[in-house]
Design a protein around this motif. Structure first.
Motif, mmCIF file in Angstrom:
data_model
loop_
_atom_site.group_PDB
_atom_site.id
_atom_site.type_symbol
_atom_site.label_atom_id
_atom_site.label_comp_id
_atom_site.label_asym_id
_atom_site.label_seq_id
_atom_site.Cartn_x
_atom_site.Cartn_y
_atom_site.Cartn_z
ATOM 1 N N PRO A 16 0.828 -1.209 0.000
ATOM 2 C CA PRO A 16 0.000 0.000 0.000
ATOM 3 C C PRO A 16 0.856 1.252 0.000
ATOM 4 O O PRO A 16 1.970 1.267 0.527
ATOM 5 C CB PRO A 16 -0.807 -0.130 1.299
ATOM 6 C CG PRO A 16 0.012 -1.019 2.179
ATOM 7 C CD PRO A 16 0.692 -1.981 1.251
ATOM 8 N N ARG A 17 0.327 2.300 -0.608
ATOM 9 C CA ARG A 17 1.031 3.571 -0.678
ATOM 10 C C ARG A 17 0.283 4.610 0.134
ATOM 11 O O ARG A 17 -0.926 4.493 0.345
ATOM 12 C CB ARG A 17 1.155 4.033 -2.131
ATOM 13 C CG ARG A 17 2.013 3.114 -2.998
ATOM 14 C CD ARG A 17 2.191 3.679 -4.389
ATOM 15 N NE ARG A 17 3.057 2.842 -5.205
ATOM 16 C CZ ARG A 17 3.433 3.149 -6.443
ATOM 17 N NH1 ARG A 17 2.981 4.275 -6.995
ATOM 18 N NH2 ARG A 17 4.228 2.340 -7.123
ATOM 19 N N PRO A 18 0.987 5.656 0.563
ATOM 20 C CA PRO A 18 0.300 6.717 1.295
ATOM 21 C C PRO A 18 -0.829 7.297 0.457
ATOM 22 O O PRO A 18 -0.731 7.368 -0.776
ATOM 23 C CB PRO A 18 1.411 7.747 1.536
ATOM 24 C CG PRO A 18 2.682 6.972 1.478
ATOM 25 C CD PRO A 18 2.444 5.891 0.476
ATOM 26 N N PRO A 19 -1.895 7.721 1.097
ATOM 27 C CA PRO A 19 -3.051 8.211 0.341
ATOM 28 C C PRO A 19 -2.784 9.558 -0.310
ATOM 29 O O PRO A 19 -1.965 10.354 0.151
ATOM 30 C CB PRO A 19 -4.134 8.328 1.415
ATOM 31 C CG PRO A 19 -3.376 8.576 2.688
ATOM 32 C CD PRO A 19 -2.119 7.772 2.552
ATOM 33 N N ALA A 20 -3.499 9.818 -1.428
ATOM 34 C CA ALA A 20 -3.504 11.144 -2.020
ATOM 35 C C ALA A 20 -4.316 12.081 -1.130
ATOM 36 O O ALA A 20 -4.998 11.632 -0.194
ATOM 37 C CB ALA A 20 -4.090 11.090 -3.423
ATOM 38 N N PHE A 21 -4.289 13.361 -1.430
ATOM 39 C CA PHE A 21 -4.897 14.337 -0.541
ATOM 40 C C PHE A 21 -6.390 14.096 -0.354
ATOM 41 O O PHE A 21 -6.912 14.198 0.767
ATOM 42 C CB PHE A 21 -4.660 15.751 -1.083
ATOM 43 C CG PHE A 21 -5.083 16.835 -0.135
ATOM 44 C CD1 PHE A 21 -4.296 17.160 0.962
ATOM 45 C CD2 PHE A 21 -6.259 17.532 -0.333
ATOM 46 C CE1 PHE A 21 -4.675 18.161 1.844
ATOM 47 C CE2 PHE A 21 -6.647 18.537 0.536
ATOM 48 C CZ PHE A 21 -5.856 18.850 1.629
ATOM 49 N N ALA A 31 -1.039 16.647 5.375
ATOM 50 C CA ALA A 31 0.084 17.551 5.103
ATOM 51 C C ALA A 31 1.064 16.923 4.125
ATOM 52 O O ALA A 31 1.590 17.599 3.229
ATOM 53 C CB ALA A 31 0.790 17.912 6.402
ATOM 54 N N ARG A 32 1.322 15.617 4.263
ATOM 55 C CA ARG A 32 2.285 14.940 3.397
ATOM 56 C C ARG A 32 1.722 14.656 2.000
ATOM 57 O O ARG A 32 2.473 14.268 1.097
ATOM 58 C CB ARG A 32 2.725 13.618 4.026
ATOM 59 C CG ARG A 32 3.404 13.745 5.390
ATOM 60 C CD ARG A 32 4.680 14.546 5.327
ATOM 61 N NE ARG A 32 5.406 14.502 6.593
ATOM 62 C CZ ARG A 32 5.666 15.551 7.359
ATOM 63 N NH1 ARG A 32 5.247 16.757 6.972
ATOM 64 N NH2 ARG A 32 6.348 15.440 8.486
ATOM 65 N N ALA A 33 0.431 14.868 1.806
ATOM 66 C CA ALA A 33 -0.176 14.682 0.491
ATOM 67 C C ALA A 33 -0.507 16.004 -0.186
ATOM 68 O O ALA A 33 -0.818 16.033 -1.376
ATOM 69 C CB ALA A 33 -1.453 13.842 0.610
ATOM 70 N N PHE A 338 3.279 4.882 6.985
ATOM 71 C CA PHE A 338 2.380 6.032 7.044
ATOM 72 C C PHE A 338 1.164 5.790 7.941
ATOM 73 O O PHE A 338 0.481 6.749 8.324
ATOM 74 C CB PHE A 338 1.934 6.437 5.634
ATOM 75 C CG PHE A 338 1.188 5.369 4.877
ATOM 76 C CD1 PHE A 338 -0.191 5.270 4.951
ATOM 77 C CD2 PHE A 338 1.888 4.474 4.087
ATOM 78 C CE1 PHE A 338 -0.862 4.284 4.245
ATOM 79 C CE2 PHE A 338 1.218 3.483 3.378
ATOM 80 C CZ PHE A 338 -0.164 3.387 3.449
ATOM 81 N N THR A 339 0.895 4.548 8.294
ATOM 82 C CA THR A 339 -0.231 4.271 9.200
ATOM 83 C C THR A 339 0.198 4.224 10.661
ATOM 84 O O THR A 339 -0.647 4.039 11.544
ATOM 85 C CB THR A 339 -0.893 2.934 8.832
ATOM 86 O OG1 THR A 339 0.075 1.884 8.945
ATOM 87 C CG2 THR A 339 -1.441 2.966 7.409
ATOM 88 N N ALA A 340 1.504 4.384 10.922
ATOM 89 C CA ALA A 340 1.992 4.305 12.300
ATOM 90 C C ALA A 340 1.459 5.475 13.115
ATOM 91 O O ALA A 340 1.192 6.561 12.586
ATOM 92 C CB ALA A 340 3.515 4.306 12.321
#
Length: 385
Positions: A16-21, A31-33, A338-340
């Motif tokens: 899985p990848r970090p989500p888009a905004f 913030a990271r998206a 990113f889910t931590a």
């Protein structure tokens, strides 16, 4: 034998990848998206990087741009795409103040209009074709592009640095890096002084205590009590009898960041968000004077710039490389974890992220009300091929 040995093995699951905004939940992931509002001026290169007759390819939040300098010295910025077969115009050639695509010879003026076709039109009327053009200017030795709505360019200003002009400009030191990290991580890094352990070799600051942090409109102001200018080499050139180096004030004046130590040691940081995980960063450090070690006198002005070059090579750039390695490692760590749970102790970091999120939301709201969506919004930080 059981089954066909030639049968392909099942593909490994894609992590899985970090989500888009649009899908992000929670302050950190949003913030990271988030992108950066394109309705500001952004530094894209040094003037010295673009001689006459040359092109320079860059990106803003995944969207390709080309800046070129005409043989007459004029600067122009266009979408890096020929309207014909979509080749990158940055691979073309400059003719006068025009840019010609290398494939079929379609020639564009500085506004993005096709002004010449280097082939037969097969009896058709000459089509009116163009690609988007962007306002471009120079200041502080940098090339600046306004990637947003051109109608807003006159309303925005590039930060003034009066100390670098006039008959007695301050000593100046420049540094630039392209880091594989989201722009918000860089803003966090340059304003969060809890990471002094990273710089324990150079000790540019240490024992920092946050004394003020405030978000007002589009500006975060903060201050630390801290010892500035340590290190075995650099500390010898700081005149602590004249300059108060026990505190520092910082500002994230969206989208720019700056600092001030005792009114004598200052810097600006200009970040270009190239895509979701790539940022180019321009630093300008400037000093009103540099002490001659072991004496009460300061370096003569004729020696200041040679000294700045030496200090940049021996201290400043190696120190900033430590920041680059850290934010690139943070980017990789975020993409994996990113889910931590979030464990953030410095309250100023939350203010940077609040402002980053709000400014991106405001841009997206403006963009939705326009007849045609911005290509920067639709790219959403993904690299457009």
């Amino acid at each position: 034998m059981n089954g066909d040995p030639r049968r392909a093995r099942p593909a490994s699951p894609i992590p899985p990848r970090p989500p888009a905004f649009a899908e992000a939940r929670g302050k950190r992931t949003r913030a990271r998206a988030a992108g950066m509002d394109p309705d500001y001026w952004y530094a894209v290169a040094y003037e010295s990087e673009l001689p006459r007759g040359a092109t320079l390819a860059t990106r803003f939040w995944g969207h390709p741009l080309v800046v070129y300098r005409g043989t007459d010295g004029s600067l122009h910025a266009l979408e890096d795409r020929c309207a014909h077969r979509q080749l990158k115009l940055s691979g073309g050639e400059v003719n006068g103040c025009h840019l010609t695509c290398t494939y079929h010879g379609w020639t564009y003026d500085g506004g993005g209009n096709v002004v010449h076709y280097a082939h037969d039109l097969f009896g058709r009327a000459r089509p009116e074709v163009k690609v988007p053009g962007y306002p471009v200017t120079t200041r502080h030795g940098l090339i600046w592009v306004f990637p947003g709505d051109p109608a807003l360019a006159a309303e925005r200003t590039i930060p003034a640095i009066p100390e670098l002009s006039g008959s007695r400009p301050w000593a100046r030191l420049d540094a630039s890096f392209t880091w594989q990290a989201h722009h918000s991580m860089i803003i966090d890094n340059v304003s969060d002084f809890t990471h002094s352990y990273l710089h324990r070799r150079f000790r540019p600051f240490w024992d920092a205590k946050l004394t003020r942090h405030e978000l007002t409109e589009d500006r975060v102001e903060l201050a630390y009590e801290t010892f500035v200018g340590g290190g075995r080499l650099t500390s010898r050139f700081v005149d602590r009898r004249r300059v108060d180096t026990t505190s520092i004030e910082l500002v994230f004046d969206y989208p720019y960041q700056c600092s001030d130590t005792g009114g004598s040691i200052k810097h600006w940081c200009f970040v270009l968000p190239m895509d979701r995980r790539t940022s180019r960063v321009f630093f300008i450090f400037y000093f009103d004077a540099v002490k001659i070690p072991g004496t009460p006198w300061t370096l003569p002005r004729v020696l200041l710039q040679p000294f700045m070059r030496m200090a940049g090579a021996l201290v400043v750039k190696p120190l900033l490389c430590e920041d680059g390695e850290a934010v690139e490692a943070e980017q990789l760590g975020y993409e994996t974890h990113f889910t931590a749970p979030i464990v953030e102790l410095n309250p100023a970091v939350g203010l940077f992220q609040d402002l980053t999120i709000r400014k991106w939301e405001e841009f997206l709201d403006r963009d939705r009300s326009r007849p045609r969506r911005s290509s920067i919004a639709t790219a959403d930080g993904r690299i457009v091929p």
